[in-house]
Write an enzyme that holds these catalytic residues in place. Structure first.
Site, PDB file in Angstrom:
ATOM      1  N   GLU A 230      -6.108  -7.112   1.196  1.00  0.00           N
ATOM      2  CA  GLU A 230      -5.892  -5.671   1.382  1.00  0.00           C
ATOM      3  C   GLU A 230      -4.411  -5.343   1.265  1.00  0.00           C
ATOM      4  O   GLU A 230      -3.556  -6.166   1.588  1.00  0.00           O
ATOM      5  CB  GLU A 230      -6.362  -5.256   2.788  1.00  0.00           C
ATOM      6  CG  GLU A 230      -7.809  -4.832   2.850  1.00  0.00           C
ATOM      7  CD  GLU A 230      -8.032  -3.402   2.354  1.00  0.00           C
ATOM      8  OE1 GLU A 230      -7.176  -2.877   1.590  1.00  0.00           O
ATOM      9  OE2 GLU A 230      -9.057  -2.827   2.721  1.00  0.00           O
ATOM     10  N   ASP A 231      -4.113  -4.130   0.848  1.00  0.00           N
ATOM     11  CA  ASP A 231      -2.736  -3.635   0.894  1.00  0.00           C
ATOM     12  C   ASP A 231      -2.355  -3.345   2.343  1.00  0.00           C
ATOM     13  O   ASP A 231      -1.270  -3.677   2.799  1.00  0.00           O
ATOM     14  CB  ASP A 231      -2.555  -2.378   0.026  1.00  0.00           C
ATOM     15  CG  ASP A 231      -3.627  -1.304   0.269  1.00  0.00           C
ATOM     16  OD1 ASP A 231      -4.566  -1.534   1.062  1.00  0.00           O
ATOM     17  OD2 ASP A 231      -3.520  -0.231  -0.341  1.00  0.00           O
TER      18      ASP A 231
ATOM     19  N   ASP B 265      -5.588  -0.407   8.475  1.00  0.00           N
ATOM     20  CA  ASP B 265      -5.237   0.749   9.308  1.00  0.00           C
ATOM     21  C   ASP B 265      -6.269   0.822  10.438  1.00  0.00           C
ATOM     22  O   ASP B 265      -6.112   0.161  11.466  1.00  0.00           O
ATOM     23  CB  ASP B 265      -5.234   1.986   8.386  1.00  0.00           C
ATOM     24  CG  ASP B 265      -4.843   3.273   9.076  1.00  0.00           C
ATOM     25  OD1 ASP B 265      -4.220   3.221  10.139  1.00  0.00           O
ATOM     26  OD2 ASP B 265      -5.147   4.345   8.531  1.00  0.00           O
TER      27      ASP B 265
ATOM     28  N   PHE C 111       2.339   6.886   8.106  1.00  0.00           N
ATOM     29  CA  PHE C 111       1.878   6.838   6.719  1.00  0.00           C
ATOM     30  C   PHE C 111       2.955   6.250   5.814  1.00  0.00           C
ATOM     31  O   PHE C 111       4.113   6.635   5.874  1.00  0.00           O
ATOM     32  CB  PHE C 111       1.489   8.238   6.238  1.00  0.00           C
ATOM     33  CG  PHE C 111       0.720   8.192   4.960  1.00  0.00           C
ATOM     34  CD1 PHE C 111      -0.638   7.922   4.966  1.00  0.00           C
ATOM     35  CD2 PHE C 111       1.366   8.375   3.744  1.00  0.00           C
ATOM     36  CE1 PHE C 111      -1.356   7.848   3.777  1.00  0.00           C
ATOM     37  CE2 PHE C 111       0.660   8.295   2.547  1.00  0.00           C
ATOM     38  CZ  PHE C 111      -0.694   8.039   2.569  1.00  0.00           C
TER      39      PHE C 111
ATOM     40  N   ARG D  78       2.463   4.384  -6.273  1.00  0.00           N
ATOM     41  CA  ARG D  78       2.062   2.969  -6.260  1.00  0.00           C
ATOM     42  C   ARG D  78       3.090   2.068  -6.937  1.00  0.00           C
ATOM     43  O   ARG D  78       3.161   0.875  -6.675  1.00  0.00           O
ATOM     44  CB  ARG D  78       0.720   2.781  -6.972  1.00  0.00           C
ATOM     45  CG  ARG D  78      -0.451   3.497  -6.333  1.00  0.00           C
ATOM     46  CD  ARG D  78      -1.754   3.025  -6.992  1.00  0.00           C
ATOM     47  NE  ARG D  78      -2.882   3.892  -6.700  1.00  0.00           N
ATOM     48  CZ  ARG D  78      -3.645   3.813  -5.615  1.00  0.00           C
ATOM     49  NH1 ARG D  78      -3.394   2.906  -4.699  1.00  0.00           N
ATOM     50  NH2 ARG D  78      -4.664   4.632  -5.438  1.00  0.00           N
TER      51      ARG D  78
END
Ligand code: IMP
Ligand code: MG
Length: 182
Positions: A103-104, A107, A156, A169
């Site tokens: 995963e990036d 959260d 964020f 990105r």
């Protein structure tokens, strides 16, 4: 350039390129030890994990297999919709494999919970989670990530694969949302 503006928001540099690269190298070496003599099945989650995965696998010496998948829990904005979709793109046998979800960012943890349960249902030898970023204070899932690049506060962020409304990105660092000026 320390600040970038994407649409209506300004972001400021948080984790620079060199710090990202050296941490990713360290993670890869850790994974090399963990999967020694095994051929892990890496399952990166599109779109966000593509850059992290590209850098990670080039430091891996266990000859991993890589199968990108897609699920989605976020729409275009900054809030999780919580509507997860079945992984798209996985066309390989899971049974008895050592699966590593990539995963990036983790959260809420909803995506990882969903994927963990999904993969476990196919009787793999193991399933672990590697993520570049982890927001422990936002996490409300069953499964914590096993390999973490950086723990970050519940703010964020964009860059290095992560997007804001599909943009940002390509940034070489991680940028966090800048609070509006009073
Ligand atoms: P979850 O809440 O752990 O299920 O996160 C699901 C997905 O939301 C992640 O894989 C990211 O694609 C996206 N996401 C969560 N936090 C952020 C953020 O700070 N910036 C950009 N994308 C995020
Ligand atoms: Mg993602």
């Amino acid at each position: 350039m320390e600040d970038v503006t994407i649409k209506d928001k300004t972001f400021t540099l948080y984790i620079g390129e060199n710090d990202l690269q050296s941490r990713i190298r360290a993670l890869a070496h850790h994974l090399n030890d963990f999967y020694r003599e095994k051929i892990p099945l890496l399952v990166p989650v599109l779109n966000g994990a593509f850059l992290f995965t590209a850098d990670l696998i080039r430091e891996m010496n266990t000859g991993p297999e890589v199968h990108f998948i897609r699920v989605s829990s976020y729409g275009n904005e900054m809030n999780s919709s919580g509507n997860l979709k079945v992984p798209i793109g996985l066309e390989t046998e899971i049974r008895d494999r050592h699966v590593l979800i990539i995963e990036d960012i983790v959260d809420s943890g909803l995506t990882c919970d969903y994927l963990m349960d999904y993969f476990l249902s196919f009787h793999p030898a193991s399933v672990k989670i590697a993520t570049l970023l982890y927001k422990p204070l936002s996490h409300k899932g069953k499964y914590k990530p096993d390999f973490v690049g950086f723990e970050i506060p519940p703010e964020f962020v964009v860059g290095f694969g992560l997007d804001y409304a599909q943009l940002g990105r390509e940034l070489k660092g991680i940028y966090r949302l800048k609070p509006p000026k009073e």
